[in-house]
Design a protein around this motif. Structure first.
Motif, PDB file in Angstrom:
ATOM      1  N   GLU A  74       1.231  70.599  14.723  1.00 24.79           N
ATOM      2  CA  GLU A  74       0.074  70.027  14.307  1.00 24.79           C
ATOM      3  C   GLU A  74       0.034  68.832  13.286  1.00 24.79           C
ATOM      4  OE1 GLU A  74      -3.607  72.361  14.051  1.00 24.79           O
ATOM      5  OE2 GLU A  74      -3.392  72.717  16.268  1.00 24.79           O
ATOM      6  N   PRO A  75       0.781  69.153  12.058  1.00 22.87           N
ATOM      7  CA  PRO A  75       0.721  68.280  11.053  1.00 22.87           C
ATOM      8  C   PRO A  75       1.505  66.888  11.480  1.00 22.87           C
ATOM      9  CG  PRO A  75       1.563  70.407  10.249  1.00 22.87           C
ATOM     10  CD  PRO A  75       1.468  70.619  11.720  1.00 22.87           C
ATOM     11  N   ASP A  76       2.369  66.709  12.381  1.00 24.84           N
ATOM     12  CA  ASP A  76       3.314  65.799  12.838  1.00 24.84           C
ATOM     13  C   ASP A  76       2.248  65.005  13.663  1.00 24.84           C
ATOM     14  OD1 ASP A  76       5.510  66.181  11.322  1.00 24.84           O
ATOM     15  OD2 ASP A  76       6.176  67.671  12.826  1.00 24.84           O
ATOM     16  N   LYS A  77       1.420  65.684  14.450  1.00 19.98           N
ATOM     17  CA  LYS A  77       0.364  65.215  15.345  1.00 19.98           C
ATOM     18  C   LYS A  77      -0.620  64.192  14.661  1.00 19.98           C
ATOM     19  CE  LYS A  77       0.683  68.477  19.188  1.00 19.98           C
ATOM     20  NZ  LYS A  77      -0.092  69.381  19.889  1.00 19.98           N
ATOM     21  N   LEU A  78      -1.118  64.841  13.573  1.00 18.55           N
ATOM     22  CA  LEU A  78      -2.176  64.208  12.519  1.00 18.55           C
ATOM     23  C   LEU A  78      -1.322  62.892  12.061  1.00 18.55           C
ATOM     24  CD1 LEU A  78      -3.587  67.149  10.577  1.00 18.55           C
ATOM     25  CD2 LEU A  78      -4.283  66.403  12.554  1.00 18.55           C
ATOM     26  N   LYS A  79      -0.146  63.083  11.729  1.00 19.41           N
ATOM     27  CA  LYS A  79       0.314  62.016  11.217  1.00 19.41           C
ATOM     28  C   LYS A  79       0.674  60.944  11.908  1.00 19.41           C
ATOM     29  CE  LYS A  79       4.451  60.885   8.042  1.00 19.41           C
ATOM     30  NZ  LYS A  79       5.123  59.817   8.802  1.00 19.41           N
ATOM     31  N   ARG A  80       1.165  61.169  13.281  1.00 17.36           N
ATOM     32  CA  ARG A  80       1.372  59.927  14.150  1.00 17.36           C
ATOM     33  C   ARG A  80       0.126  59.182  14.599  1.00 17.36           C
ATOM     34  NH1 ARG A  80       5.898  60.914  18.801  1.00 17.36           N
ATOM     35  NH2 ARG A  80       5.582  58.669  18.844  1.00 17.36           N
ATOM     36  N   VAL A  81      -0.877  60.350  14.948  1.00 23.57           N
ATOM     37  CA  VAL A  81      -2.256  59.457  15.449  1.00 23.57           C
ATOM     38  C   VAL A  81      -2.904  58.755  14.505  1.00 23.57           C
ATOM     39  CG1 VAL A  81      -4.610  60.276  15.771  1.00 23.57           C
ATOM     40  CG2 VAL A  81      -2.785  61.447  17.265  1.00 23.57           C
ATOM     41  N   ASN A  82      -2.820  59.013  13.134  1.00 23.63           N
ATOM     42  CA  ASN A  82      -3.341  58.333  11.931  1.00 23.63           C
ATOM     43  C   ASN A  82      -2.634  57.242  12.011  1.00 23.63           C
ATOM     44  OD1 ASN A  82      -5.553  58.693  10.106  1.00 23.63           O
ATOM     45  ND2 ASN A  82      -3.925  58.549   8.538  1.00 23.63           N
ATOM     46  N   GLU A  83      -1.294  57.137  11.821  1.00 23.88           N
ATOM     47  CA  GLU A  83      -0.540  55.970  11.635  1.00 23.88           C
ATOM     48  C   GLU A  83      -0.530  54.961  12.807  1.00 23.88           C
ATOM     49  OE1 GLU A  83       3.578  57.247  11.005  1.00 23.88           O
ATOM     50  OE2 GLU A  83       3.034  57.925   8.867  1.00 23.88           O
ATOM     51  N   PHE A  84      -0.808  55.620  14.185  1.00 25.18           N
ATOM     52  CA  PHE A  84      -0.838  54.703  15.383  1.00 25.18           C
ATOM     53  C   PHE A  84      -2.081  53.704  15.276  1.00 25.18           C
ATOM     54  CE2 PHE A  84      -2.515  53.804  19.526  1.00 25.18           C
ATOM     55  CZ  PHE A  84      -1.633  52.927  19.971  1.00 25.18           C
ATOM     56  N   PHE A  85      -3.277  54.500  15.054  1.00 17.96           N
ATOM     57  CA  PHE A  85      -4.459  53.645  15.219  1.00 17.96           C
ATOM     58  C   PHE A  85      -4.783  52.950  13.757  1.00 17.96           C
ATOM     59  CE2 PHE A  85      -5.279  57.158  18.155  1.00 17.96           C
ATOM     60  CZ  PHE A  85      -5.713  56.453  19.246  1.00 17.96           C
ATOM     61  N   ASN A  86      -4.265  53.508  12.818  1.00 17.68           N
ATOM     62  CA  ASN A  86      -4.555  52.674  11.546  1.00 17.68           C
ATOM     63  C   ASN A  86      -3.644  51.417  11.532  1.00 17.68           C
ATOM     64  OD1 ASN A  86      -6.109  54.568  10.658  1.00 17.68           O
ATOM     65  ND2 ASN A  86      -4.994  54.981   8.551  1.00 17.68           N
ATOM     66  N   ARG A  87      -2.623  51.283  12.104  1.00 21.49           N
ATOM     67  CA  ARG A  87      -1.901  50.294  11.846  1.00 21.49           C
ATOM     68  C   ARG A  87      -1.941  49.226  13.230  1.00 21.49           C
ATOM     69  NH1 ARG A  87       3.765  53.406   9.946  1.00 21.49           N
ATOM     70  NH2 ARG A  87       3.137  53.589   7.739  1.00 21.49           N
ATOM     71  N   ARG A  88      -2.261  49.908  14.417  1.00 19.41           N
ATOM     72  CA  ARG A  88      -2.199  49.012  15.737  1.00 19.41           C
ATOM     73  C   ARG A  88      -3.652  48.395  15.662  1.00 19.41           C
ATOM     74  NH1 ARG A  88      -1.328  46.017  18.764  1.00 19.41           N
ATOM     75  NH2 ARG A  88      -0.476  46.075  20.713  1.00 19.41           N
ATOM     76  N   PHE A  89      -4.767  49.023  15.101  1.00 20.22           N
ATOM     77  CA  PHE A  89      -5.930  48.327  15.230  1.00 20.22           C
ATOM     78  C   PHE A  89      -6.485  47.787  13.913  1.00 20.22           C
ATOM     79  CE2 PHE A  89      -5.593  51.259  18.490  1.00 20.22           C
ATOM     80  CZ  PHE A  89      -6.500  50.904  19.717  1.00 20.22           C
ATOM     81  N   GLN A  90      -7.256  46.676  14.046  1.00 21.87           N
ATOM     82  CA  GLN A  90      -7.914  46.117  12.784  1.00 21.87           C
ATOM     83  C   GLN A  90      -9.412  46.595  12.565  1.00 21.87           C
ATOM     84  OE1 GLN A  90      -8.409  42.113  13.884  1.00 21.87           O
ATOM     85  NE2 GLN A  90      -6.114  41.813  13.617  1.00 21.87           N
ATOM     86  N   PHE A  91      -9.500  46.746  11.143  1.00 15.15           N
ATOM     87  CA  PHE A  91     -10.851  47.143  10.715  1.00 15.15           C
ATOM     88  C   PHE A  91     -11.827  45.885  10.815  1.00 15.15           C
ATOM     89  CE2 PHE A  91     -14.171  47.498   7.520  1.00 15.15           C
ATOM     90  CZ  PHE A  91     -14.883  48.538   7.906  1.00 15.15           C
ATOM     91  N   GLN A  92     -12.987  46.126  11.448  1.00 18.72           N
ATOM     92  CA  GLN A  92     -14.023  44.902  11.414  1.00 18.72           C
ATOM     93  C   GLN A  92     -15.262  45.649  11.416  1.00 18.72           C
ATOM     94  OE1 GLN A  92     -13.296  42.148  14.628  1.00 18.72           O
ATOM     95  NE2 GLN A  92     -11.470  41.273  13.675  1.00 18.72           N
ATOM     96  N   ASP A  93     -16.504  45.029  10.928  1.00 18.71           N
ATOM     97  CA  ASP A  93     -17.572  45.619  11.132  1.00 18.71           C
ATOM     98  C   ASP A  93     -18.357  45.394  12.511  1.00 18.71           C
ATOM     99  OD1 ASP A  93     -19.036  43.273  10.758  1.00 18.71           O
ATOM    100  OD2 ASP A  93     -18.858  43.122   8.915  1.00 18.71           O
ATOM    101  N   ASP A  94     -19.409  46.301  12.522  1.00 15.49           N
ATOM    102  CA  ASP A  94     -20.068  46.250  13.955  1.00 15.49           C
ATOM    103  C   ASP A  94     -20.708  44.879  14.111  1.00 15.49           C
ATOM    104  OD1 ASP A  94     -19.471  48.791  14.776  1.00 15.49           O
ATOM    105  OD2 ASP A  94     -21.086  49.753  13.725  1.00 15.49           O
ATOM    106  N   MET A  95     -21.358  44.238  13.220  1.00 20.85           N
ATOM    107  CA  MET A  95     -21.946  42.601  13.320  1.00 20.85           C
ATOM    108  C   MET A  95     -21.085  41.939  13.837  1.00 20.85           C
ATOM    109  SD  MET A  95     -24.758  41.278  13.414  1.00 20.85           S
ATOM    110  CE  MET A  95     -25.878  42.625  12.596  1.00 20.85           C
ATOM    111  N   THR A  96     -19.566  41.976  13.440  1.00 24.56           N
ATOM    112  CA  THR A  96     -18.508  41.035  13.759  1.00 24.56           C
ATOM    113  C   THR A  96     -18.158  41.349  15.112  1.00 24.56           C
ATOM    114  OG1 THR A  96     -17.862  40.672  11.677  1.00 24.56           O
ATOM    115  CG2 THR A  96     -16.453  40.040  13.440  1.00 24.56           C
TER     116      THR A  96
END
Length: 234
Positions: A74-96
């Motif tokens: 489970e700790p490794d699942k958390l790490k992989r999921v968190n890193e994947f989405f943080n690095r593969r997706f951009q942060f933008q606000d809803d208005m944009t």
């Protein structure tokens, strides 16, 4: 007397056949592959149709991430999921992204845009981890007040993170789209909990017992309906 014996024998045969049928049915059910919460055949096609080749590729990458992470601890699942989405997706606000002040995107919509705000990151991580077998009661999407500039700052901003509780009374770990390092809550003094929620209900502050029904969260209900239509069961 003969009729009675014949009747008993017939009942015994019928009962035996029912037991055999039930046993065979159990074997067949166990032999069937477990149904995935994410219907990736449908999701990849819909990503292509709605958003194009880049979205289809990103959805396939998400499928590969989940497939390759199922046997991890489970700790490794958390790490992989968190890193994947943080690095593969951009942060933008809803208005944009959506030309709306506050919009909760489904995982397909977030993949389609390749971006999202803090709620979208928390939602997609929540359902990715559920798909990997992490129990829903261990996960909560948590609204917090983020202190801008550090723990001593008096300037705050509404923010959402995903929290993970190894046990009901344990200190939660924080999965934040702004910080890829997963830290315990005691190391995130810059975050002040307001309330959290999951599929089970709403939790006040940092409490571990539901204090309200998720029926009060209209945006949560809306995103769940869109997810079902997209092909994600929960």
């Amino acid at each position: 007397m003969v009729r009675r014996k014949t009747h008993i024998i017939l009942l015994q045969l019928i009962t035996a056949r029912r037991l055999i049928f039930a046993a065979l049915l159990c074997v067949l059910i166990q032999a069937l592959p477990a149904r995935s919460g994410w219907d990736f055949d449908k999701l990849v096609k819909m990503a292509q149709q709605r958003y194009g080749a880049n979205a289809s590729k990103l959805m396939s990458e998400t499928q590969q991430l989940l497939a390759s992470s199922k046997t991890l601890a489970e700790p490794d699942k958390l790490k992989r999921v968190n890193e994947f989405f943080n690095r593969r997706f951009q942060f933008q606000d809803d208005m944009t992204i959506w030309q709306q002040a506050d919009y909760w995107a489904s995982p397909l919509e977030m993949v389609g845009k390749g971006a999202g705000d803090c709620e979208d990151f928390a939602i997609i991580k929540y359902f990715a981890l559920k798909e990997l077998g992490v129990a829903a009661e261990k996960l909560r999407m948590s609204y917090v007040k983020a202190k801008i500039g550090g723990a001593s700052s008096t300037v705050t901003q509404a923010h959402m993170v995903l929290t993970y509780y190894p046990t009901p009374d344990a200190e939660p770990l924080i999965l934040d789209n702004l910080i890829t390092d997963i830290r315990p809550a005691s190391r995130r003094a810059d975050l002040v909990p307001v309330f959290s929620f999951n599929s089970e209900g709403i939790f006040a502050g940092s409490g571990n017992q539901p204090s309200g029904s998720i029926d009060r969260l209209s945006r949560w209900k809306d995103v769940l309906l869109r997810m079902q239509a997209d092909g994600i069961e929960f």
